[in-house]
Scaffold this motif. Structure first.
Motif, PDB file in Angstrom:
ATOM      1  N   UNK A 212      -4.971  -0.363 141.387  1.00 48.18           N
ATOM      2  CA  UNK A 212      -5.375   0.998 141.043  1.00 48.18           C
ATOM      3  C   UNK A 212      -6.635   1.296 141.828  1.00 48.18           C
ATOM      4  N   UNK A 213      -6.642   2.428 142.554  1.00 54.10           N
ATOM      5  CA  UNK A 213      -7.840   2.888 143.253  1.00 54.10           C
ATOM      6  C   UNK A 213      -8.332   4.144 142.566  1.00 54.10           C
ATOM      7  N   UNK A 214      -9.591   4.103 142.107  1.00 52.41           N
ATOM      8  CA  UNK A 214     -10.177   5.247 141.399  1.00 52.41           C
ATOM      9  C   UNK A 214     -11.633   5.384 141.794  1.00 52.41           C
ATOM     10  N   UNK A 215     -11.996   6.579 142.287  1.00 51.70           N
ATOM     11  CA  UNK A 215     -13.386   6.870 142.648  1.00 51.70           C
ATOM     12  C   UNK A 215     -13.970   5.831 143.602  1.00 51.70           C
ATOM     13  N   UNK A 216     -13.162   5.415 144.568  1.00 52.33           N
ATOM     14  CA  UNK A 216     -13.639   4.499 145.589  1.00 52.33           C
ATOM     15  C   UNK A 216     -13.610   3.040 145.212  1.00 52.33           C
ATOM     16  N   UNK A 217     -13.104   2.712 144.026  1.00 50.90           N
ATOM     17  CA  UNK A 217     -13.117   1.322 143.547  1.00 50.90           C
ATOM     18  C   UNK A 217     -11.686   0.836 143.329  1.00 50.90           C
ATOM     19  N   UNK A 218     -11.396  -0.351 143.847  1.00 45.77           N
ATOM     20  CA  UNK A 218     -10.104  -0.991 143.637  1.00 45.77           C
ATOM     21  C   UNK A 218     -10.131  -1.827 142.364  1.00 45.77           C
ATOM     22  N   UNK A 219      -9.065  -1.726 141.576  1.00 42.59           N
ATOM     23  CA  UNK A 219      -8.849  -2.622 140.439  1.00 42.59           C
ATOM     24  C   UNK A 219      -7.589  -3.434 140.709  1.00 42.59           C
ATOM     25  N   UNK A 220      -7.725  -4.752 140.688  1.00 47.43           N
ATOM     26  CA  UNK A 220      -6.606  -5.658 140.924  1.00 47.43           C
ATOM     27  C   UNK A 220      -5.792  -5.771 139.640  1.00 47.43           C
ATOM     28  N   UNK A 221      -4.522  -5.358 139.680  1.00 48.37           N
ATOM     29  CA  UNK A 221      -3.655  -5.392 138.505  1.00 48.37           C
ATOM     30  C   UNK A 221      -2.830  -6.668 138.415  1.00 48.37           C
ATOM     31  N   UNK A 222      -2.951  -7.547 139.394  1.00 46.40           N
ATOM     32  CA  UNK A 222      -2.212  -8.801 139.386  1.00 46.40           C
ATOM     33  C   UNK A 222      -1.088  -8.812 140.404  1.00 46.40           C
ATOM     34  N   UNK A 223      -0.352  -9.907 140.455  1.00 39.06           N
ATOM     35  CA  UNK A 223       0.736 -10.050 141.410  1.00 39.06           C
ATOM     36  C   UNK A 223       1.767  -8.943 141.212  1.00 39.06           C
ATOM     37  N   UNK A 224       2.240  -8.364 142.326  1.00 45.62           N
ATOM     38  CA  UNK A 224       3.267  -7.339 142.227  1.00 45.62           C
ATOM     39  C   UNK A 224       2.946  -6.101 143.030  1.00 45.62           C
ATOM     40  N   UNK A 225       3.465  -4.974 142.546  1.00 43.20           N
ATOM     41  CA  UNK A 225       3.317  -3.686 143.232  1.00 43.20           C
ATOM     42  C   UNK A 225       3.246  -2.582 142.191  1.00 43.20           C
ATOM     43  N   UNK A 226       2.281  -1.678 142.323  1.00 47.07           N
ATOM     44  CA  UNK A 226       2.182  -0.479 141.488  1.00 47.07           C
ATOM     45  C   UNK A 226       2.716   0.690 142.311  1.00 47.07           C
ATOM     46  N   UNK A 227       3.778   1.339 141.830  1.00 43.19           N
ATOM     47  CA  UNK A 227       4.468   2.348 142.628  1.00 43.19           C
ATOM     48  C   UNK A 227       4.278   3.776 142.133  1.00 43.19           C
ATOM     49  N   UNK A 228       3.929   3.983 140.854  1.00 44.13           N
ATOM     50  CA  UNK A 228       3.825   5.328 140.297  1.00 44.13           C
ATOM     51  C   UNK A 228       2.636   5.385 139.336  1.00 44.13           C
ATOM     52  N   UNK A 229       1.989   6.543 139.276  1.00 43.80           N
ATOM     53  CA  UNK A 229       0.959   6.807 138.267  1.00 43.80           C
ATOM     54  C   UNK A 229       1.092   8.261 137.827  1.00 43.80           C
ATOM     55  N   UNK A 230       1.076   8.496 136.514  1.00 39.78           N
ATOM     56  CA  UNK A 230       1.190   9.878 136.047  1.00 39.78           C
ATOM     57  C   UNK A 230      -0.176  10.424 135.670  1.00 39.78           C
ATOM     58  N   UNK A 231      -0.211  11.673 135.219  1.00 38.93           N
ATOM     59  CA  UNK A 231      -1.490  12.340 134.966  1.00 38.93           C
ATOM     60  C   UNK A 231      -2.213  11.788 133.749  1.00 38.93           C
ATOM     61  N   UNK A 232      -1.518  11.004 132.928  1.00 38.26           N
ATOM     62  CA  UNK A 232      -2.157  10.329 131.792  1.00 38.26           C
ATOM     63  C   UNK A 232      -2.683   8.958 132.166  1.00 38.26           C
ATOM     64  N   UNK A 233      -2.459   8.537 133.397  1.00 37.35           N
ATOM     65  CA  UNK A 233      -2.946   7.236 133.849  1.00 37.35           C
ATOM     66  C   UNK A 233      -1.984   6.088 133.631  1.00 37.35           C
ATOM     67  N   UNK A 234      -0.782   6.362 133.134  1.00 41.24           N
ATOM     68  CA  UNK A 234       0.217   5.308 132.996  1.00 41.24           C
ATOM     69  C   UNK A 234       0.708   4.912 134.383  1.00 41.24           C
ATOM     70  N   UNK A 235       0.780   3.615 134.622  1.00 42.32           N
ATOM     71  CA  UNK A 235       1.170   3.073 135.922  1.00 42.32           C
ATOM     72  C   UNK A 235       2.470   2.301 135.758  1.00 42.32           C
ATOM     73  N   UNK A 236       3.359   2.429 136.731  1.00 44.23           N
ATOM     74  CA  UNK A 236       4.611   1.677 136.724  1.00 44.23           C
ATOM     75  C   UNK A 236       4.769   0.947 138.043  1.00 44.23           C
ATOM     76  N   UNK A 237       5.536  -0.119 138.003  1.00 44.15           N
ATOM     77  CA  UNK A 237       5.811  -0.898 139.200  1.00 44.15           C
ATOM     78  C   UNK A 237       6.518  -2.174 138.834  1.00 44.15           C
ATOM     79  N   UNK A 238       6.189  -3.247 139.529  1.00 48.01           N
ATOM     80  CA  UNK A 238       6.777  -4.529 139.182  1.00 48.01           C
ATOM     81  C   UNK A 238       5.770  -5.655 139.371  1.00 48.01           C
TER      82      UNK A 238
END
Length: 363
Positions: A222-248
């Motif tokens: 997740x990249x927000x305001x210039x800062x990367x957050x590592x979500x772990x092994x995998x891939x984040x492919x979608x984010x909605x306006x509520x901040x929910x993230x999907x991927x694998x």
């Protein structure tokens, strides 16, 4: 014609058909709970020329869908657009290999990319009228170059990736065709690897999700305001306006992240982890769509909706044996593709899911 709850319905050329009505009708009419039952309908969205097929790749909140179809004179594949179920040609971009239209915003602006060579893709922006423009890249920002354009929000911000002169892949945000912002990298690669970071999704707040190489591992971010957050092994492919993230995550198992907490998506037919499934789209209500391995086996798939913590089978078009969903809007209208008969060309398909009886009329 009235279609009763629990009877899957299918629409082709403006005609709806109820399947299994003779087996279910008596029980439905006598059951007080039937009126709250789920009804799934699927419509064939048509094609430019008979027998040549079509695909639906993304849908916006105005029920405009973009995809591809072959036309009947030169047999070339064109980019097409549906307003509801009305189909017309949209664009004839591009030279080289055929483009993929990946995302459409409320204004009808579209982004995607095409392969200029077998290995190198070029990011493209289409305005609402279908005029295509190559997006600037980091190797030479004044002209188009190699990269990927994966998602566009309603403000015209485009998430993707651009290659630099050293062929390192940077996550970027374009502001339409006017500028490109380099998001850099989440981390550094191990020796012998190129630097790599790709943005796959962007929401209304400009928050970006994607995948980057750290050491020798591909990690979701997740990249927000210039800062990367590592979500772990995998891939984040979608984010909605509520901040929910999907991927694998590791093992290519579909998941969501909420406030940094990962949750596995359930499998079609049961199971806590949806092995072999993939998420292709998400809306602002938290619904997700994609596909699962088909129960008929082989290499076939079947379209799936995840809603309210459950996996819902969208099914094939009646007579077909392959389908997949690619997008869903905030009204819950789902698009994708599938064959109408085994071995036949894929057609763009549209699914609707309701929790009450519906009426479908012959057009």
């Amino acid at each position: 014609m009235t279609v009763h709850p629990l009877i899957p319905t299918f629409r082709r050329s403006g005609v709806a058909m109820a399947v299994g009505a003779g087996l279910l009708l008596a029980g439905l009419l006598s059951s007080p709970a039937a009126m709250a039952a789920r009804v799934i309908t699927v419509a064939d969205m048509g094609e430019l020329a008979p027998g040549l097929g079509s695909t639906a790749q993304a849908i916006n909140n105005a029920n405009r869908t973009v995809g591809t179809a072959r036309e009947g004179v030169t047999l070339q594949t064109r980019q097409v657009v549906w307003d509801n179920l009305a189909l017309q040609e949209f664009s004839a971009c591009c030279t080289g290999f055929l483009p993929t239209l990946r995302s459409i915003n409320l204004s009808g602006e579209v982004v995607g990319d095409y392969f200029a060579t077998r290995d190198d893709s070029v990011p493209v922006y289409w305005n609402a009228q279908g005029t295509a423009s190559t997006l600037p890249t980091l190797a030479n920002p004044s002209i188009g170059g190699f990269g990927f354009a994966n998602a566009i929000n309603d403000a015209g911000q485009i998430a993707g990736a651009a290659l630099d002169a050293n062929m390192d892949t940077h996550a970027v945000i374009w502001q339409r065709t006017s500028s490109v912002r380099d998001l850099g990298f989440m981390g550094q690669p191990a020796a012998g690897f190129k630097r790599y970071s790709v943005a796959y999704g962007i929401n209304a707040q400009g928050e970006v999700v994607g995948q980057g190489l750290v050491g020798s591992d591909q990690r979701a971010f997740l990249w927000r305001n210039g800062i990367y957050t590592n979500l772990g092994l995998g891939k984040a492919s979608h984010i909605n306006n509520s901040g929910l993230i999907a991927g694998w995550t590791s093992g290519i198992i579909p998941v969501t992240w909420s406030a940094g907490v990962m949750k596995y998506l359930p499998a079609l037919g049961g199971g806590r982890k949806a092995y072999g499934h993939l998420v292709n789209g998400m809306n602002n209500k938290g619904d997700l769509v994609g596909y699962a391995p088909s129960p008929t086996g082989g290499t076939f798939t079947i379209a799936v909706l995840w809603r309210g913590g459950k996996a819902i089978k969208l099914g094939h078009f009646p007579g077909g044996n392959n389908s997949y969903a690619t997008g869903i809007n905030d009204a819950g209208v789902i698009v994708g593709s599938g064959n109408l008969v085994p071995g036949g060309p894929h057609h763009a398909l549209r699914w609707t899911v309701t929790n009450q009886a519906v009426t479908v009329e012959r057009q």
